[in-house]
Design an enzyme around this catalytic site. Structure first.
Site, PDB file in Angstrom:
ATOM      1  N   THR A   1       0.840  -1.289   0.047  1.00  0.00           N
ATOM      2  CA  THR A   1       0.078   0.043  -0.077  1.00  0.00           C
ATOM      3  C   THR A   1       0.898   1.413  -0.020  1.00  0.00           C
ATOM      4  O   THR A   1       0.606   2.109  -0.661  1.00  0.00           O
ATOM      5  CB  THR A   1      -1.138   0.142   1.196  1.00  0.00           C
TER       6      THR A   1
ATOM      7  N   SER B   1       1.236  -7.485  -0.953  1.00  0.00           N
ATOM      8  CA  SER B   1       1.800  -8.496  -0.200  1.00  0.00           C
ATOM      9  C   SER B   1       1.133  -9.792  -0.140  1.00  0.00           C
ATOM     10  O   SER B   1       1.710 -10.967   0.382  1.00  0.00           O
ATOM     11  CB  SER B   1       2.489  -7.966   1.106  1.00  0.00           C
TER      12      SER B   1
ATOM     13  N   THR C   1       1.846  -4.542   4.296  1.00  0.00           N
ATOM     14  CA  THR C   1       1.621  -4.720   5.627  1.00  0.00           C
ATOM     15  C   THR C   1       1.219  -6.122   5.987  1.00  0.00           C
ATOM     16  O   THR C   1       1.468  -6.794   6.890  1.00  0.00           O
ATOM     17  CB  THR C   1       0.968  -3.667   6.441  1.00  0.00           C
ATOM     18  N   ASP C   2       0.558  -6.479   4.728  1.00  0.00           N
ATOM     19  CA  ASP C   2      -0.283  -7.786   5.127  1.00  0.00           C
ATOM     20  C   ASP C   2       0.638  -9.184   5.428  1.00  0.00           C
ATOM     21  O   ASP C   2       0.138  -9.983   6.372  1.00  0.00           O
ATOM     22  CB  ASP C   2      -1.038  -8.264   3.889  1.00  0.00           C
TER      23      ASP C   2
HETATM   24  N1  DAS Z   1      -2.079  -3.810   0.308  1.00  0.00           N
HETATM   25  C1  DAS Z   1      -1.833  -4.729   1.523  1.00  0.00           C
HETATM   26  C2  DAS Z   1      -0.439  -5.222   1.323  1.00  0.00           C
HETATM   27  O1  DAS Z   1       0.012  -5.192  -0.083  1.00  0.00           O
HETATM   28  C3  DAS Z   1      -1.793  -3.681   2.796  1.00  0.00           C
HETATM   29  C4  DAS Z   1      -0.794  -2.925   3.074  1.00  0.00           C
HETATM   30  O2  DAS Z   1       0.409  -2.948   2.288  1.00  0.00           O
HETATM   31  O3  DAS Z   1      -1.023  -2.161   4.006  1.00  0.00           O
HETATM   32  O4  DAS Z   1      -0.179  -6.098   2.054  1.00  0.00           O
END
Ligand code: DAS
Length: 327
Positions: A14, A58, A91-92
């Site tokens: 993100t 991710s 973050t995932d």
């Molecule tokens: N879009 C998600 C990811 O790529 C969430 C993020 O990055 O916050 O993991």
């Protein structure tokens, strides 16, 4: 004094996304270099270089991409002019990539993964501050010997402990029960504790499939049998509480172990060790008899990464040696 040098390796997430009218949502839109160039004052913290490995959400991260990251990190940290590495990530699954990289880490220099909960084009994005703090941490003397960390919201977490705990809030990352290792202040990086007992595993290549099977109330052996039928060399079973599982899963586990598959039991609780304190069917006493290894305090996702690396390093690793890796 010569400026410190950090290498930013970008993978997507993100942090690098913007809203796309046609796709009706956030999609990858920026490189790592685009992101860093937009952070005021970053150039005064360190000289920067950029490597773009992928630009994906991710949820698309794989062990193979983690391996490529590991090779890049090793190559970059071997250079005497580089103080540390920053990796931008979604973050995932950042906690899995961080843990993977920590297990294979071999340098005194730090690796700091960062991410963002808000897109690059959102109101008040959290990415720029997170990148600034991650670079400060990566070039700081304080973080030498700290291994791989995750830095968001000015807070530094150890790879082994960090967990995404909220689906949307920027204060999502926590290290349940143990807390962060430090934080990045305006003038310096403050470290309050150091990770201990990190058992590193450095296979020459990835060569095993390891899946996770989650225990449900009423589960039988079907998903264990399916994992075996798919050629898994290892299975992580996520049980309840101390690692207890529905009794109906146990015969499948015993058969899997009998066929040479390594089975590690973890708990779906946020913290605490798997242990053989009960004596009933489905307890850890019962599954130990069936040949499992206790996964300690690790989450299922991290235990899977550890088992994957351990089996890649030594496909015929004995149960006792595997248990000592998880102790
Ligand atoms: N879009 C998600 C990811 O790529 C969430 C993020 O990055 O916050 O993991």
């Amino acid at each position: 004094m010569t400026a410190r040098r950090a290498v930013i390796i970008a993978t997507g997430g993100t942090i690098a996304m913007k809203y796309d009218e046609e796709k009706q949502g956030l999609v990858p839109a920026c490189t790592g270099e685009d992101l860093a160039r937009a952070v005021p004052g970053l150039g005064e913290v360190a000289d920067l270089e950029f490597i773009q490995i992928t630009n994906i959400a991710s949820c698309g991260m794989t062990p193979e991409i983690m391996w490529r990251l590991h090779e890049e990190v090793d190559r970059v940290l071997a250079r005497s002019d580089v103080s540390g590495v920053v990796i931008t990530h979604g973050t995932d699954t950042v906690e899995e990539t961080a843990y993977f990289l920590d297990l294979v880490h071999s340098s005194e220099k730090p690796v700091v993964l960062t991410a963002a909960m808000r897109g690059a084009g959102d109101t008040s994005p959290d990415g720029p501050m997170n990148i600034l703090c991650a670079v400060k941490a990566a070039v700081s003397d304080e973080t030498r010997g700290m291994g791989v960390m995750v830095c968001l919201n000015e807070i530094l977490h150890a790879a082994a402990d960090v967990m995404k705990t909220h689906a949307a809030n920027p204060a999502t990352f926590e290290s349940p029960w143990w807390g962060p290792v430090g934080y990045v202040d305006c003038d310096r990086v403050v470290i309050r504790r150091k990770p201990i007992c990190v058992k590193r595993i450095r296979p020459e290549a990835l060569g095993a499939r390891v899946d996770i099977v989650k225990a449900m109330t009423g589960s039988g052996r079907e998903y264990i049998d399916f994992a075996v039928s798919q050629g898994c060399a290892g299975i992580v079973v996520e049980g309840f509480g101390r690692g207890n599982i529905p009794p109906g899963m146990v015969p499948g586990i015993a058969d899997a172990v009998g066929r040479g598959v390594r089975v590690v039991i973890v708990s779906r609780t946020l913290a605490g060790r798997v242990l053989d304190v009960y004596g009933y069917p489905g307890s850890v006493t019962d599954t130990l008899r069936a040949g499992v290894v206790m996964g300690g305090e690790l989450s299922a996702a991290k235990a899977r990464i550890k088992l994957l690396l351990a089996l890649s390093d030594n496909p015929s690793i004995g149960r006792e040696d595997l248990q000592s890796l998880f102790d």
